[in-house]
Design a protein around this motif. Structure first.
Motif, short mmCIF file in Angstrom:
data_model
loop_
_atom_site.label_atom_id
_atom_site.label_comp_id
_atom_site.label_asym_id
_atom_site.label_seq_id
_atom_site.Cartn_x
_atom_site.Cartn_y
_atom_site.Cartn_z
N SER A 36 0.82 -1.21 0.00
CA SER A 36 0.00 0.00 0.00
C SER A 36 0.86 1.26 0.00
O SER A 36 0.50 2.27 -0.63
CB SER A 36 -0.94 0.00 1.21
OG SER A 36 -1.92 -0.99 1.10
N ARG A 38 3.70 1.59 -1.49
CA ARG A 38 4.13 1.76 -2.87
C ARG A 38 3.00 2.33 -3.72
O ARG A 38 3.21 3.21 -4.57
CB ARG A 38 4.62 0.43 -3.45
CG ARG A 38 5.79 -0.19 -2.69
CD ARG A 38 7.04 0.68 -2.76
NE ARG A 38 8.17 0.09 -2.06
CZ ARG A 38 8.66 0.52 -0.91
NH1 ARG A 38 8.10 1.56 -0.29
NH2 ARG A 38 9.71 -0.07 -0.36
N ASP A 39 1.78 1.84 -3.51
CA ASP A 39 0.63 2.35 -4.26
C ASP A 39 0.41 3.83 -3.98
O ASP A 39 -0.09 4.56 -4.86
CB ASP A 39 -0.64 1.57 -3.88
CG ASP A 39 -0.62 0.13 -4.36
OD1 ASP A 39 0.19 -0.19 -5.26
OD2 ASP A 39 -1.41 -0.67 -3.83
N GLN A 40 0.78 4.27 -2.78
CA GLN A 40 0.57 5.67 -2.40
C GLN A 40 1.78 6.55 -2.70
O GLN A 40 1.81 7.71 -2.33
CB GLN A 40 0.22 5.73 -0.91
CG GLN A 40 -1.10 5.04 -0.59
CD GLN A 40 -1.40 4.99 0.90
OE1 GLN A 40 -1.01 5.89 1.65
NE2 GLN A 40 -2.10 3.96 1.34
N GLY A 41 2.79 5.97 -3.35
CA GLY A 41 3.93 6.76 -3.79
C GLY A 41 5.07 6.87 -2.81
O GLY A 41 6.03 7.62 -3.05
N ALA A 42 5.00 6.16 -1.68
CA ALA A 42 6.09 6.18 -0.70
C ALA A 42 7.13 5.14 -1.10
O ALA A 42 6.82 3.96 -1.21
CB ALA A 42 5.57 5.90 0.69
N THR A 43 8.35 5.56 -1.31
CA THR A 43 9.37 4.67 -1.90
C THR A 43 10.47 4.26 -0.93
O THR A 43 11.43 3.60 -1.33
CB THR A 43 10.02 5.36 -3.10
OG1 THR A 43 10.65 6.59 -2.67
CG2 THR A 43 8.99 5.68 -4.18
N SER A 265 -1.11 4.92 4.83
CA SER A 265 -1.35 6.36 4.67
C SER A 265 -0.78 7.14 5.85
O SER A 265 -0.19 8.22 5.66
CB SER A 265 -2.85 6.61 4.54
OG SER A 265 -3.12 7.99 4.40
N ALA A 268 3.05 7.15 5.47
CA ALA A 268 3.47 8.06 4.40
C ALA A 268 3.38 9.52 4.86
O ALA A 268 4.27 10.33 4.58
CB ALA A 268 2.61 7.83 3.16
N LYS A 272 6.66 12.55 5.92
CA LYS A 272 6.80 13.94 5.47
C LYS A 272 7.13 14.86 6.65
O LYS A 272 7.86 15.84 6.50
CB LYS A 272 5.51 14.39 4.80
CG LYS A 272 5.16 13.61 3.54
CD LYS A 272 3.78 13.99 3.04
CE LYS A 272 3.34 13.11 1.89
NZ LYS A 272 1.95 13.39 1.46
#
Length: 275
Positions: A36, A38-43, A265, A268, A272
């Protein structure tokens, strides 16, 4: 720690997530959360590991102390540093007992983590005593230790409402990695006496009394179906000195295996704020 007790998830950037599982669980249950992310753009790269007495980690000697897990984690981090695999930013993500393990490691070596994401950690106020009468300890002691076949195991577990709420990938990971083949069929990797002991000794480590020592930022995740852990969790927003709290309505203590997307979520978003 043997390599079989570690699971790497490759990523990008100079950040590593250390993923700590709950009592009775195993490292593979973090896979849906990482997917999830990865799907949300967290690498960010991630490393999940089995604590002693779980998965493919060494056995846990009884009676147990949760500080053993904290010391093991400090040792794992030292080994990563020695192998040149410790990045500039190290973020701990822990569920239940796993959250406590991260806190213990940070108390043992302040400044280890850039930040912590704690999903309903077991941080219990005094008295700091062993409680073998705790309902979860009693329940764990009665768990069925062996199943004759994989089909029998799956049928038995899916008959329980608790497991019906699990994400299919998390349930599959538990069936495949939470059990080992024995002559009689499939046996729990985390033996029921180990699980019961850990539930009984959750308060004994006394970490709650030292929470004011935590300088690292904490993202605390609390649900409205935390069960017997609820009263302790209600104290943490005041007890933790540098905390942001997220309340997940309609979710349970097992939210990482029921709604990995929601936990991803939170991770992620926390990353930030930690950077």
């Amino acid at each position: 720690m043997n390599q079989e007790a570690l699971e790497w998830h490759d990523g990008a950037g100079d950040e590593l997530l250390l993923l700590a599982h709950a009592t009775g669980f195993c490292k593979e249950l973090w896979r849906p959360v990482v997917s999830s992310l990865r799907d949300q753009g967290a690498t960010a790269a991630a490393l999940a590991w089995d604590v002693r007495g779980h998965g493919r980690a060494p056995a846990l000697e009884l009676p147990a102390s949760w500080w053993t897990f904290g010391r093991d984690l400090v040792g794992l981090i030292d080994s990563l540093a020695g192998a040149g695999r410790l990045p500039e930013s190290l973020v701990g993500v822990g569920h239940s007992m796993g959250g406590t393990v991260l806190v213990l490691a940070e108390l043992l070596r302040p400044g280890t983590f850039t930040g912590l994401v704690l999903v309903e950690p077991v941080l219990i106020p005094p008295p700091f005593v062993r409680n073998p009468e705790f309902s979860l300890a009693q329940g764990a002691a009665r768990r069925r230790p062996v199943f004759g076949s994989r089909d029998e195991l799956i049928e038995s577990y899916l008959a329980k409402p608790l497991f019906q709420r699990w994400h299919p990938e998390a349930f599959r990971a538990y069936v495949e990695h939470g059990f080992e083949e024995v002559a009689e069929g499939l046996a729990l990797r985390c033996r029921r006496e180990v699980e019961a002991e850990l539930f009984a000794t959750g308060a004994e480590c006394g970490a709650f009394a030292r929470l004011d020592e935590l300088a690292t930022p904490v993202r605390l995740v609390v649900t409205d179906r935390a069960g017997e852990l609820g009263p302790s969790l209600a104290l943490l927003p005041e007890a933790l000195p540098n905390v942001t709290t997220t309340y997940m309505a309609g979710q349970s203590h097992l939210v990482p295996v029921e709604r990995p997307d929601l936990v991803a979520s939170e991770i992620a978003d926390a990353l930030k704020t930690f950077s």
